[in-house]
Design a protein around this motif. Structure first.
Motif, mmCIF file in Angstrom:
data_model
loop_
_atom_site.group_PDB
_atom_site.id
_atom_site.type_symbol
_atom_site.label_atom_id
_atom_site.label_comp_id
_atom_site.label_asym_id
_atom_site.label_seq_id
_atom_site.Cartn_x
_atom_site.Cartn_y
_atom_site.Cartn_z
ATOM 1 N N GLU A 23 9.205 16.839 -16.478
ATOM 2 C CA GLU A 23 8.317 17.207 -15.368
ATOM 3 C C GLU A 23 9.130 17.566 -14.121
ATOM 4 O OE1 GLU A 23 5.517 14.185 -14.317
ATOM 5 O OE2 GLU A 23 4.443 15.551 -12.963
ATOM 6 N N ALA A 24 10.146 16.755 -13.813
ATOM 7 C CA ALA A 24 10.987 17.018 -12.635
ATOM 8 C C ALA A 24 11.737 18.332 -12.803
ATOM 9 C CB ALA A 24 11.959 15.863 -12.434
ATOM 10 N N LEU A 25 12.234 18.555 -14.018
ATOM 11 C CA LEU A 25 12.985 19.779 -14.323
ATOM 12 C C LEU A 25 12.118 21.018 -14.078
ATOM 13 C CD1 LEU A 25 15.832 19.832 -15.566
ATOM 14 C CD2 LEU A 25 14.764 20.023 -17.790
ATOM 15 N N PHE A 26 10.885 20.969 -14.586
ATOM 16 C CA PHE A 26 9.998 22.129 -14.413
ATOM 17 C C PHE A 26 9.527 22.252 -12.961
ATOM 18 C CE2 PHE A 26 9.381 24.443 -18.284
ATOM 19 C CZ PHE A 26 9.945 23.607 -19.240
ATOM 20 N N GLY A 27 9.393 21.112 -12.270
ATOM 21 C CA GLY A 27 9.031 21.152 -10.849
ATOM 22 C C GLY A 27 10.130 21.851 -10.049
ATOM 23 N N ALA A 28 11.378 21.488 -10.316
ATOM 24 C CA ALA A 28 12.511 22.097 -9.598
ATOM 25 C C ALA A 28 12.663 23.564 -10.003
ATOM 26 C CB ALA A 28 13.791 21.320 -9.908
ATOM 27 N N ALA A 29 12.467 23.842 -11.297
ATOM 28 C CA ALA A 29 12.606 25.225 -11.772
ATOM 29 C C ALA A 29 11.517 26.103 -11.164
ATOM 30 C CB ALA A 29 12.526 25.261 -13.300
ATOM 31 N N THR A 30 10.313 25.571 -11.039
ATOM 32 C CA THR A 30 9.220 26.372 -10.478
ATOM 33 C C THR A 30 9.486 26.641 -8.990
ATOM 34 O OG1 THR A 30 7.752 25.369 -12.096
ATOM 35 C CG2 THR A 30 6.693 26.540 -10.284
ATOM 36 N N ALA A 31 10.033 25.654 -8.297
ATOM 37 C CA ALA A 31 10.371 25.866 -6.880
ATOM 38 C C ALA A 31 11.399 26.997 -6.751
ATOM 39 C CB ALA A 31 10.918 24.572 -6.270
ATOM 40 N N LEU A 32 12.358 27.025 -7.655
ATOM 41 C CA LEU A 32 13.360 28.098 -7.619
ATOM 42 C C LEU A 32 12.725 29.421 -8.064
ATOM 43 C CD1 LEU A 32 16.295 28.756 -7.068
ATOM 44 C CD2 LEU A 32 16.901 27.879 -9.325
ATOM 45 N N ALA A 33 11.826 29.344 -9.047
ATOM 46 C CA ALA A 33 11.125 30.563 -9.501
ATOM 47 C C ALA A 33 10.356 31.196 -8.336
ATOM 48 C CB ALA A 33 10.174 30.224 -10.650
ATOM 49 N N ASP A 34 9.748 30.363 -7.491
ATOM 50 C CA ASP A 34 9.010 30.880 -6.320
ATOM 51 C C ASP A 34 9.921 31.765 -5.469
ATOM 52 O OD1 ASP A 34 6.910 29.314 -7.170
ATOM 53 O OD2 ASP A 34 7.158 27.752 -5.631
ATOM 54 N N ARG A 35 11.232 31.397 -5.438
ATOM 55 C CA ARG A 35 12.169 32.119 -4.545
ATOM 56 C C ARG A 35 12.747 33.373 -5.190
ATOM 57 N NH1 ARG A 35 16.395 27.797 -3.206
ATOM 58 N NH2 ARG A 35 17.340 29.531 -2.073
ATOM 59 N N ILE A 36 12.829 33.411 -6.521
ATOM 60 C CA ILE A 36 13.520 34.552 -7.153
ATOM 61 C C ILE A 36 12.553 35.568 -7.755
ATOM 62 C CG2 ILE A 36 15.563 33.167 -7.669
ATOM 63 C CD1 ILE A 36 14.648 33.090 -10.607
ATOM 64 N N VAL A 37 11.272 35.250 -7.741
ATOM 65 C CA VAL A 37 10.304 36.116 -8.414
ATOM 66 C C VAL A 37 10.424 37.555 -7.876
ATOM 67 C CG1 VAL A 37 8.307 35.705 -6.880
ATOM 68 C CG2 VAL A 37 7.934 36.094 -9.311
ATOM 69 N N GLY A 38 10.406 38.530 -8.781
ATOM 70 C CA GLY A 38 10.522 39.932 -8.383
ATOM 71 C C GLY A 38 11.948 40.461 -8.419
ATOM 72 N N ALA A 39 12.957 39.571 -8.521
ATOM 73 C CA ALA A 39 14.355 40.042 -8.578
ATOM 74 C C ALA A 39 14.579 40.778 -9.900
ATOM 75 C CB ALA A 39 15.312 38.859 -8.463
ATOM 76 N N PRO A 40 15.460 41.803 -9.915
ATOM 77 C CA PRO A 40 15.703 42.509 -11.179
ATOM 78 C C PRO A 40 16.408 41.610 -12.200
ATOM 79 C CG PRO A 40 17.178 43.296 -9.423
ATOM 80 C CD PRO A 40 16.194 42.374 -8.779
ATOM 81 N N ALA A 51 18.207 26.462 -13.270
ATOM 82 C CA ALA A 51 18.280 27.888 -12.914
ATOM 83 C C ALA A 51 17.801 28.763 -14.072
ATOM 84 C CB ALA A 51 19.711 28.247 -12.523
ATOM 85 N N THR A 52 18.182 28.394 -15.298
ATOM 86 C CA THR A 52 17.751 29.180 -16.458
ATOM 87 C C THR A 52 16.232 29.096 -16.609
ATOM 88 O OG1 THR A 52 19.859 28.671 -17.494
ATOM 89 C CG2 THR A 52 18.131 29.528 -18.935
ATOM 90 N N LEU A 53 15.696 27.887 -16.459
ATOM 91 C CA LEU A 53 14.239 27.722 -16.565
ATOM 92 C C LEU A 53 13.522 28.491 -15.467
ATOM 93 C CD1 LEU A 53 13.621 23.951 -17.345
ATOM 94 C CD2 LEU A 53 13.169 25.948 -18.764
ATOM 95 N N ALA A 54 14.118 28.531 -14.277
ATOM 96 C CA ALA A 54 13.492 29.253 -13.161
ATOM 97 C C ALA A 54 13.325 30.724 -13.535
ATOM 98 C CB ALA A 54 14.334 29.104 -11.899
ATOM 99 N N GLY A 55 14.355 31.295 -14.150
ATOM 100 C CA GLY A 55 14.276 32.691 -14.574
ATOM 101 C C GLY A 55 13.169 32.884 -15.605
ATOM 102 N N LEU A 56 13.065 31.954 -16.547
ATOM 103 C CA LEU A 56 12.031 32.067 -17.592
ATOM 104 C C LEU A 56 10.636 31.981 -16.970
ATOM 105 C CD1 LEU A 56 13.499 29.857 -20.476
ATOM 106 C CD2 LEU A 56 13.662 32.326 -20.163
ATOM 107 N N VAL A 57 10.481 31.045 -16.041
ATOM 108 C CA VAL A 57 9.176 30.848 -15.406
ATOM 109 C C VAL A 57 8.798 32.081 -14.586
ATOM 110 C CG1 VAL A 57 7.937 29.495 -13.649
ATOM 111 C CG2 VAL A 57 9.325 28.321 -15.379
ATOM 112 N N ALA A 58 9.779 32.643 -13.843
ATOM 113 C CA ALA A 58 9.498 33.774 -12.955
ATOM 114 C C ALA A 58 9.474 35.104 -13.695
ATOM 115 C CB ALA A 58 10.553 33.825 -11.846
#
Ligand code: MLC
Ligand code: AMP
Length: 465
Positions: free
Chosen positions: A28-45, A60-67
């Protein structure tokens, strides 16, 4: 949330669901942190990740997957030359790094493990590129393998079936988090299944022994070192499954492991471009020297030099070709190189030479050429190392080969025609200043000239002999 990996509450969570080099987080913490990072990178190529063995790399890898943003894992030890190529070729807009890496010219964002967000991101389409994995060809700089979400999901589901992998498993490994083995199987696999994963930092025999897992991954060099450390090997007796891959597992290592651990290891075969396509099944026969059967959804065939189909008789040798839902989408920016990997009817040419027996069991015999080297499970292109050597002012000519090595499978040996005063150590260090550390030659042999054929091509076969 990504359909590839998610937290859905169906799997019980715990504070040490994911442990990397001694640092633990719940899913849960991992996905919470990844989603917070996903919020920041969404739309990047694309985003690059300095992929050291840390929870930051996982987040960071999960953030990319989520975003739905392609992630480019960069080896943390890559020299400036290799790193600059990966960062510019991939088109990454941002570098995610747990610490400073100042010479890249890219904006860098830190990875905050304590951040949490509960925003919902739309699920990326199945053909969205999840990862851009840089891998060596026979010549030139590494190529970016485009790996979509759907291929990773299909590949992992095939392994879940073959290995009877469940949320009750505890996966242990210490493999690098910038290649398929450690990152896709070793992190995304566990997250998709819901099993705990413990990354040991480095894959030392004693660390594997202390981890108390049920499912262990290693490259043959790791298993060979464990087989030479009887105390550590015996500690794995309580495991469920020991899995080897990324290079051929020597038959004596298979035998020694079986003797010491009571487990006949599972061997599986794959490539960055195809993910894992063939594996021994947990409920099947585990025959030394064989990599088993195609995983669910994968078709294989053997093709002779004249293009005809080879008999599946356990003896006839041909190129292994693959038709699979786990295939890559091509090499980034390299349409010709991509086209060369496919046959006219759309099968992927692995470049590996294999036999298949009447029961469908596969045995990898070797590679078709000499210019791709496997050392410690790392894939190294001879041409890239030769290019680095030739950039040294005291090198006139260079030829790089892989020589059989008891620990590493193959070791990198460079034959150099010098042009002035230079030592072996200087040349090895020179390669390491440009490329990743594992691409350094172990030995440099100085020669007056290189053996060439009438066309002027270096005869590497003679150097190997
Ligand atoms: C290495 N060293 C050198 C050197 N080469 N020193 C001087 N000159 C050279 N030429 C140093 C190393 O930096 C290290 O130092 C020490 O010597 C020992 O090196 P080593 O023998 O390479 O051992 P080690 O560092 O322990 O690495 C072995 C290993 C590693 C097995 C842990 O090779 C590894 O992690 N391999 C995994 C590769 C992998 O994941 N492949 C999967 C690709 S995906 P120091 O100071 O650091 O100790 C794929 C798909 C699939 O293939 O099918 O899975
Ligand atoms: P990489 O792209 O780094 O994954 O390297 C892929 C190559 O590793 C394949 O083309 C094979 O040559 C080799 N390989 C992977 N697994 C095995 C295995 N179990 N046995 C023999 N070779 C393997």
């Amino acid at each position: 949330m990504s359909a590839l990996v998610s937290v859905d509450g169906a799997v019980p969570d715990r504070s040490d669901a994911v442990v990397v080099a001694g640092e633990a987080m719940s899913r849960e913490a991992l996905f919470g942190a990844a989603t917070a990072l996903a919020d920041r990178i969404v739309g990047a190529p694309a985003v690059a990740v300095r992929a050291d063995a840390s929870l930051g790399t996982v987040v960071a890898t999960l953030a990319g997957l989520v975003a739905g943003v392609p992630v480019v894992p960069v080896p943390p030890d890559s020299g400036p030359l290799e790193r600059a190529h990966i960062l510019s070729d991939s088109g990454a807009a941002l570098l995610l790094a747990p610490g400073p890496w100042t010479d890249t010219g890219l904006p860098t964002a830190p990875i905050d493990l304590a951040a949490r967000s509960s925003s919902t991101h739309p699920q990326p389409a199945p053909d969205t590129t999840a990862l851009i994995l840089y891998t060596s060809g026979t010549t030139g700089a590494p190529k970016g393998v485009l790996m979509p979400h759907a291929a990773i999901a299909a590949g992992l589901d095939g392994l879940v079936d073959a290995w009877a992998w469940t949320p009750d498993d505890v996966l242990v490994h210490g493999l690098p988090l910038f290649h398929v083995h450690g990152l896709v199987l070793g992190v995304l696999g566990a997250l998709r299944v819901g099993s705990r994963v413990m990354h040991t930092g480095r894959p030392k025999p004693a660390a594997y022994a202390q981890a108390g897992g049920s499912l262990y991954f290693g490259v043959p060099t790791v298993w060979s070192r464990i087989a030479q450390d009887p105390e550590s090997a015996r500690a794995l007796a309580g495991a469920r499954l020991l899995v080897s891959g990324s290079a051929p597992l020597p038959v004596p290592v298979f035998g020694r492991l079986a003797e010491l651990t009571g487990h006949r290891p599972i061997e599986r075969y794959g490539m960055t471009e195809t993910l894992i396509t063939v594996s021994t099944r947990a409920d099947g026969e585990r025959r030394p020297g064989f990599v088993g059967l195609p995983i669910a959804g994968v078709r294989t065939r053997l093709v002779g030099e004249d293009g005809s189909a080879c008999a599946h008789d356990g003896e006839t040798v041909g190129e292994l070709q693959i038709d699979s839902p786990t295939l890559f989408q091509g090499y980034l920016n390299r349409p010709e190189a991509t086209a060369e990997t496919l046959t006219r009817d759309g099968w992927f040419r692995t470049g590996d030479v294999a036999v298949i027996d009447a029961d469908g069991r596969h045995r990898i015999v070797g590679r078709a050429g000499t210019d791709l080297i496997k050392s410690g499970g790392y894939r190294i292109g001879a041409g890239e190392v030769e290019g680095a050597l030739l950039a040294h002012p005291a090198v006139r000519e260079a030829a790089v080969i892989g020589v059989a090595h008891p620990d590493l499978g193959q070791e990198i040996v460079a034959f150099v025609v010098p042009d002035g005063e230079v030592t072996e150590r200087q040349l090895i260090d020179h390669v390491a200043t440009g490329l990743s550390a594992h691409k350094r030659p172990r030995r440099v042999v100085f020669v007056a000239d290189l053996p060439r054929n009438a066309m002027g091509k270096v005869q590497k076969k003679l150097l190997t002999d």
